[in-house]
Design a protein around this motif. Structure first.
Motif, short mmCIF file in Angstrom:
data_model
loop_
_atom_site.label_atom_id
_atom_site.label_comp_id
_atom_site.label_asym_id
_atom_site.label_seq_id
_atom_site.Cartn_x
_atom_site.Cartn_y
_atom_site.Cartn_z
N VAL A 151 -17.55 4.69 -9.00
CA VAL A 151 -17.99 4.13 -7.72
C VAL A 151 -16.74 3.63 -6.99
O VAL A 151 -16.01 2.79 -7.51
CB VAL A 151 -18.98 2.97 -7.92
N GLU A 152 -16.53 4.13 -5.77
CA GLU A 152 -15.35 3.73 -5.00
C GLU A 152 -15.73 3.58 -3.53
O GLU A 152 -16.19 4.54 -2.91
CB GLU A 152 -14.24 4.75 -5.13
N THR A 153 -15.56 2.38 -3.01
CA THR A 153 -15.73 2.18 -1.57
C THR A 153 -14.43 2.57 -0.89
O THR A 153 -13.38 1.98 -1.13
CB THR A 153 -16.10 0.72 -1.24
N LEU A 154 -14.51 3.60 -0.06
CA LEU A 154 -13.32 4.13 0.60
C LEU A 154 -12.88 3.22 1.74
O LEU A 154 -11.69 3.04 1.96
CB LEU A 154 -13.60 5.54 1.12
N TYR A 155 -13.84 2.66 2.45
CA TYR A 155 -13.55 1.66 3.46
C TYR A 155 -14.85 0.96 3.85
O TYR A 155 -15.95 1.48 3.60
CB TYR A 155 -12.87 2.25 4.70
N GLY A 156 -14.70 -0.22 4.42
CA GLY A 156 -15.86 -0.99 4.83
C GLY A 156 -15.45 -2.42 5.09
O GLY A 156 -14.43 -2.90 4.58
N ALA A 157 -16.25 -3.13 5.87
CA ALA A 157 -15.94 -4.51 6.22
C ALA A 157 -17.08 -5.46 5.88
O ALA A 157 -16.84 -6.57 5.42
CB ALA A 157 -15.61 -4.61 7.72
N ASN A 158 -18.30 -5.04 6.12
CA ASN A 158 -19.46 -5.90 5.90
C ASN A 158 -19.87 -5.85 4.44
O ASN A 158 -20.15 -4.78 3.90
CB ASN A 158 -20.61 -5.44 6.81
N ASN A 159 -19.91 -7.00 3.78
CA ASN A 159 -20.15 -7.03 2.34
C ASN A 159 -21.55 -6.53 1.97
O ASN A 159 -21.72 -5.86 0.96
CB ASN A 159 -19.93 -8.45 1.81
N HIS A 160 -22.54 -6.85 2.78
CA HIS A 160 -23.89 -6.33 2.54
C HIS A 160 -23.87 -4.81 2.58
O HIS A 160 -24.43 -4.14 1.69
CB HIS A 160 -24.84 -6.89 3.60
N HIS A 161 -23.21 -4.24 3.56
CA HIS A 161 -23.13 -2.79 3.68
C HIS A 161 -22.40 -2.17 2.50
O HIS A 161 -22.79 -1.11 1.99
CB HIS A 161 -22.42 -2.40 4.98
N ILE A 162 -21.34 -2.82 2.06
CA ILE A 162 -20.56 -2.29 0.93
C ILE A 162 -21.43 -2.18 -0.31
O ILE A 162 -21.49 -1.14 -0.98
CB ILE A 162 -19.32 -3.17 0.68
N VAL A 163 -22.12 -3.25 -0.64
CA VAL A 163 -22.94 -3.25 -1.86
C VAL A 163 -24.12 -2.29 -1.72
O VAL A 163 -24.43 -1.53 -2.65
CB VAL A 163 -23.42 -4.68 -2.19
N GLU A 164 -24.76 -2.30 -0.57
CA GLU A 164 -25.91 -1.42 -0.39
C GLU A 164 -25.49 0.05 -0.44
O GLU A 164 -26.22 0.89 -0.98
CB GLU A 164 -26.62 -1.73 0.93
N SER A 165 -24.31 0.37 0.08
CA SER A 165 -23.85 1.76 0.01
C SER A 165 -23.59 2.18 -1.44
O SER A 165 -23.77 3.35 -1.79
CB SER A 165 -22.60 1.97 0.87
N CYS A 166 -23.19 1.23 -2.29
CA CYS A 166 -23.00 1.53 -3.71
C CYS A 166 -24.32 1.87 -4.39
O CYS A 166 -24.42 2.84 -5.15
CB CYS A 166 -22.33 0.36 -4.42
#
Length: 197
Positions: A151-166
């Motif tokens: 699992v790798e977040t390539l980019y993002g700023a909003n923490n809710h969005h980061i976790v939900e995208s995972c």
């Protein structure tokens, strides 16, 4: 139908899980942690795995045991429902966008559990969920399910969005990997003839 139930009882948690890998993404989730429930609902909806989870944990201590043991129980249920893994596609890979965030998830239902986690979360809590436990959930799930998971977040700023995208990425990758490959529905997808180590 590939269905399994797990009941896990310890001095710290009491958990009942039911999965249907051939479902439609119907869920009934209760862990006592609102944001965690929301993420497990995303996992069910986007994987099309029906998921029932009832967790009663020692939240008066902290959220660690509830998070960890729920990951273990869901992973065990997925592994049990997969059986000998005959006919599965085995691999899944997606890019999971959510607004400004993009996360890549790749997995192999290999029987060799491993987690690579390259995700940064910039706040200590989302809702009431302790964010340092999110990686731990993925680790517990992958270990119990026997999945190699990256699992790798390539980019993002909003923490809710980061976790939900995972979680959505995991869901969509699982959907690919657990589906039956019509061209090889009678075969275990390994040159070894088994998936388990």
């Amino acid at each position: 139908m590939r269905i399994a139930e797990i009941s896990r009882k310890t001095a710290e948690t009491s958990i009942d899980v039911r999965v249907n890998l051939d479902g439609t993404g119907v869920y009934n989730i209760s862990t006592g942690i609102g944001f965690f429930d929301h993420m497990l609902e995303q996992l069910s909806r986007h994987s099309l795995i029906d998921l029932d989870v009832k967790t009663v944990g020692d939240l008066h201590v902290d959220q660690h045991h509830t998070t960890e043991d729920t990951g273990i129980a869901i992973g065990e249920a997925v592994a049990k429902a997969l059986g000998d893994k005959r006919g599965i596609s085995r691999f899944g890979e997606v890019h999971s966008p959510m607004d400004e965030t993009l996360t890549r998830v790749a997995l192999d239902i290999s029987g060799r559990p491993f987690l690579v986690w390259k995700v940064e979360i910039g706040m200590p809590r989302l809702g009431e969920w302790d964010t340092e436990l999110i990686e731990h959930w993925f680790h517990s799930f992958a270990g119990a399910a026997g999945i190699t998971l990256h699992v790798e977040t390539l980019y993002g700023a909003n923490n809710h969005h980061i976790v939900e995208s995972c979680f959505k990425g995991l869901a969509r990758a699982l959907r690919q990997a657990v589906q039956i490959d019509a061209r090889k529905s009678d075969a275990i997808p390994s040159t070894k003839g088994t998936l388990g180590g």
